[in-house]
Design a protein around this motif. Sequence first.
Motif, PDB file in Angstrom:
ATOM      1  N   GLU A 177       0.824  -1.208   0.000  1.00  0.00           N
ATOM      2  CA  GLU A 177       0.000   0.000   0.000  1.00  0.00           C
ATOM      3  C   GLU A 177       0.862   1.264   0.000  1.00  0.00           C
ATOM      4  OE1 GLU A 177      -2.407  -3.379   1.224  1.00  0.00           O
ATOM      5  OE2 GLU A 177      -0.450  -2.627   1.932  1.00  0.00           O
ATOM      6  N   LYS A 178       1.937   1.250   0.756  1.00  0.00           N
ATOM      7  CA  LYS A 178       2.811   2.416   0.844  1.00  0.00           C
ATOM      8  C   LYS A 178       3.501   2.689  -0.488  1.00  0.00           C
ATOM      9  CE  LYS A 178       6.261   4.423   3.982  1.00  0.00           C
ATOM     10  NZ  LYS A 178       7.100   4.167   5.190  1.00  0.00           N
ATOM     11  N   LEU A 179       3.888   1.637  -1.194  1.00  0.00           N
ATOM     12  CA  LEU A 179       4.561   1.788  -2.489  1.00  0.00           C
ATOM     13  C   LEU A 179       3.645   2.374  -3.555  1.00  0.00           C
ATOM     14  CD1 LEU A 179       6.526  -1.586  -2.779  1.00  0.00           C
ATOM     15  CD2 LEU A 179       7.497   0.676  -2.345  1.00  0.00           C
ATOM     16  N   LEU A 180       2.367   2.010  -3.489  1.00  0.00           N
ATOM     17  CA  LEU A 180       1.447   2.378  -4.566  1.00  0.00           C
ATOM     18  C   LEU A 180       0.648   3.654  -4.314  1.00  0.00           C
ATOM     19  CD1 LEU A 180       1.160   0.668  -7.170  1.00  0.00           C
ATOM     20  CD2 LEU A 180       2.116  -0.649  -5.289  1.00  0.00           C
ATOM     21  N   ILE A 189      -5.763   0.538  -5.529  1.00  0.00           N
ATOM     22  CA  ILE A 189      -4.778  -0.318  -4.856  1.00  0.00           C
ATOM     23  C   ILE A 189      -5.433  -1.620  -4.412  1.00  0.00           C
ATOM     24  CG2 ILE A 189      -3.348  -0.550  -2.781  1.00  0.00           C
ATOM     25  CD1 ILE A 189      -2.737   2.452  -3.011  1.00  0.00           C
ATOM     26  N   SER A 190      -6.642  -1.495  -3.855  1.00  0.00           N
ATOM     27  CA  SER A 190      -7.384  -2.682  -3.413  1.00  0.00           C
ATOM     28  C   SER A 190      -7.715  -3.594  -4.593  1.00  0.00           C
ATOM     29  CB  SER A 190      -8.670  -2.255  -2.704  1.00  0.00           C
ATOM     30  OG  SER A 190      -9.436  -3.368  -2.312  1.00  0.00           O
ATOM     31  N   ASP A 191      -8.120  -2.998  -5.724  1.00  0.00           N
ATOM     32  CA  ASP A 191      -8.461  -3.780  -6.915  1.00  0.00           C
ATOM     33  C   ASP A 191      -7.227  -4.484  -7.484  1.00  0.00           C
ATOM     34  OD1 ASP A 191     -11.089  -2.993  -6.715  1.00  0.00           O
ATOM     35  OD2 ASP A 191     -10.942  -1.407  -8.232  1.00  0.00           O
ATOM     36  N   LEU A 192      -6.095  -3.767  -7.482  1.00  0.00           N
ATOM     37  CA  LEU A 192      -4.864  -4.363  -7.989  1.00  0.00           C
ATOM     38  C   LEU A 192      -4.440  -5.537  -7.112  1.00  0.00           C
ATOM     39  CD1 LEU A 192      -2.412  -4.429  -9.870  1.00  0.00           C
ATOM     40  CD2 LEU A 192      -1.332  -2.701  -8.407  1.00  0.00           C
ATOM     41  N   LYS A 193      -4.595  -5.394  -5.821  1.00  0.00           N
ATOM     42  CA  LYS A 193      -4.232  -6.468  -4.902  1.00  0.00           C
ATOM     43  C   LYS A 193      -5.077  -7.711  -5.166  1.00  0.00           C
ATOM     44  CE  LYS A 193      -3.126  -7.082   0.000  1.00  0.00           C
ATOM     45  NZ  LYS A 193      -3.119  -6.429   1.327  1.00  0.00           N
ATOM     46  N   LYS A 194      -6.362  -7.519  -5.400  1.00  0.00           N
ATOM     47  CA  LYS A 194      -7.244  -8.644  -5.715  1.00  0.00           C
ATOM     48  C   LYS A 194      -6.818  -9.308  -7.017  1.00  0.00           C
ATOM     49  CE  LYS A 194     -11.327  -6.695  -3.413  1.00  0.00           C
ATOM     50  NZ  LYS A 194     -12.682  -6.092  -3.624  1.00  0.00           N
ATOM     51  N   GLU A 195      -6.452  -8.489  -8.012  1.00  0.00           N
ATOM     52  CA  GLU A 195      -5.992  -9.018  -9.296  1.00  0.00           C
ATOM     53  C   GLU A 195      -4.730  -9.863  -9.118  1.00  0.00           C
ATOM     54  OE1 GLU A 195      -4.241  -7.497 -13.634  1.00  0.00           O
ATOM     55  OE2 GLU A 195      -5.007  -6.039 -12.179  1.00  0.00           O
ATOM     56  N   LEU A 196      -3.795  -9.356  -8.312  1.00  0.00           N
ATOM     57  CA  LEU A 196      -2.546 -10.083  -8.095  1.00  0.00           C
ATOM     58  C   LEU A 196      -2.791 -11.379  -7.328  1.00  0.00           C
ATOM     59  CD1 LEU A 196      -0.123  -7.161  -7.148  1.00  0.00           C
ATOM     60  CD2 LEU A 196      -0.347  -8.323  -9.349  1.00  0.00           C
ATOM     61  N   PHE A 197      -3.672 -11.346  -6.350  1.00  0.00           N
ATOM     62  CA  PHE A 197      -3.973 -12.560  -5.581  1.00  0.00           C
ATOM     63  C   PHE A 197      -4.607 -13.617  -6.486  1.00  0.00           C
ATOM     64  CE2 PHE A 197      -3.973 -11.581  -0.768  1.00  0.00           C
ATOM     65  CZ  PHE A 197      -2.774 -10.888  -0.900  1.00  0.00           C
ATOM     66  N   GLU A 198      -5.466 -13.185  -7.396  1.00  0.00           N
ATOM     67  CA  GLU A 198      -6.077 -14.116  -8.357  1.00  0.00           C
ATOM     68  C   GLU A 198      -5.015 -14.655  -9.312  1.00  0.00           C
ATOM     69  OE1 GLU A 198      -8.722 -16.386 -10.628  1.00  0.00           O
ATOM     70  OE2 GLU A 198      -8.873 -15.560  -8.600  1.00  0.00           O
ATOM     71  N   LEU A 199      -4.100 -13.791  -9.751  1.00  0.00           N
ATOM     72  CA  LEU A 199      -3.010 -14.216 -10.628  1.00  0.00           C
ATOM     73  C   LEU A 199      -2.144 -15.260  -9.928  1.00  0.00           C
ATOM     74  CD1 LEU A 199      -1.356 -13.920 -13.240  1.00  0.00           C
ATOM     75  CD2 LEU A 199      -0.158 -12.000 -12.160  1.00  0.00           C
ATOM     76  N   GLY A 200      -1.913 -15.071  -8.636  1.00  0.00           N
ATOM     77  CA  GLY A 200      -1.126 -16.035  -7.882  1.00  0.00           C
ATOM     78  C   GLY A 200      -1.775 -17.410  -7.852  1.00  0.00           C
TER      79      GLY A 200
END
Length: 276
Positions: A177-180, A189-200
Amino acid sequence: MSIQKVSSKWKKTKVLLKDKYIAPFNPETRKYSLRSLEQMCQSYHTVYVKPEHGSHGKGIMRVERLLSSTASENKDELSETEEKVTLYKLHYEKKKEQYSSISDLHKAILRRTKGKSYLVQRGITLLRYQQRPFDLRLMTQRNLSGKWESTGVIGKVAAKGKIITNINGGGDIVSFEKLLKNYLTKTQISDLKKELFELGVRTAKCMEKTYPGIKELGIDIALDDKVRPWILEVNTSPGLYVFGYLPDKSIYRKIKKYAVAYGRLKPASKSKSSKK
């Protein structure tokens, strides 16, 4: 309980490229050779040369293609004209070297690879935090039900003058969160995190088709200037301790809990737990 590990970056890359969803997240990567180096440098301004086997960012080199203007005398008109000359800058550790031809660059790289197998990968221009490039480490694990779950994401910021973000190379750990916050809104930021978790999770499911014994993945992800994610590397035996740097200690506790369940870590002894 046996945990399958895959050391070859090339084998893992080939597996990911078979998946239609995951393939577009992977920057072009080839086995290293003079021809592949030449073709990749023609296609991209920056490429990375990295060992096929290895960890902690050891042995990684960056190549930048530069255009330099030189004055040349026109004998017919007795005047000077500018010519563009291609130069190649090789950057490794904190050292920089410059070469005027691909063949000379190749020879310099071979002196450092020492006969070991290497890859050449398209360079992604990383986002920056306090003027230093950073990438992300996404942790995806088998949970207590045996299903894949992304459990945490953290930022790795390169040390000043370094081309790698690894903490062993002097890099810093900073929260996602601090980086973004200077690039995205809280909702984004929240949406990107969800996208990355799904990608994982998708990456793990793709990998397990070929390597059914894997239990965890540490996925290194770059964000380009459009905040688009790129998978740089997939680790089947990732370091866990970096997540202990997060302010939210519950994330690290969950990561360790899952790691104990599938046999990566030993359970804490009763004597130690009673002291806490």
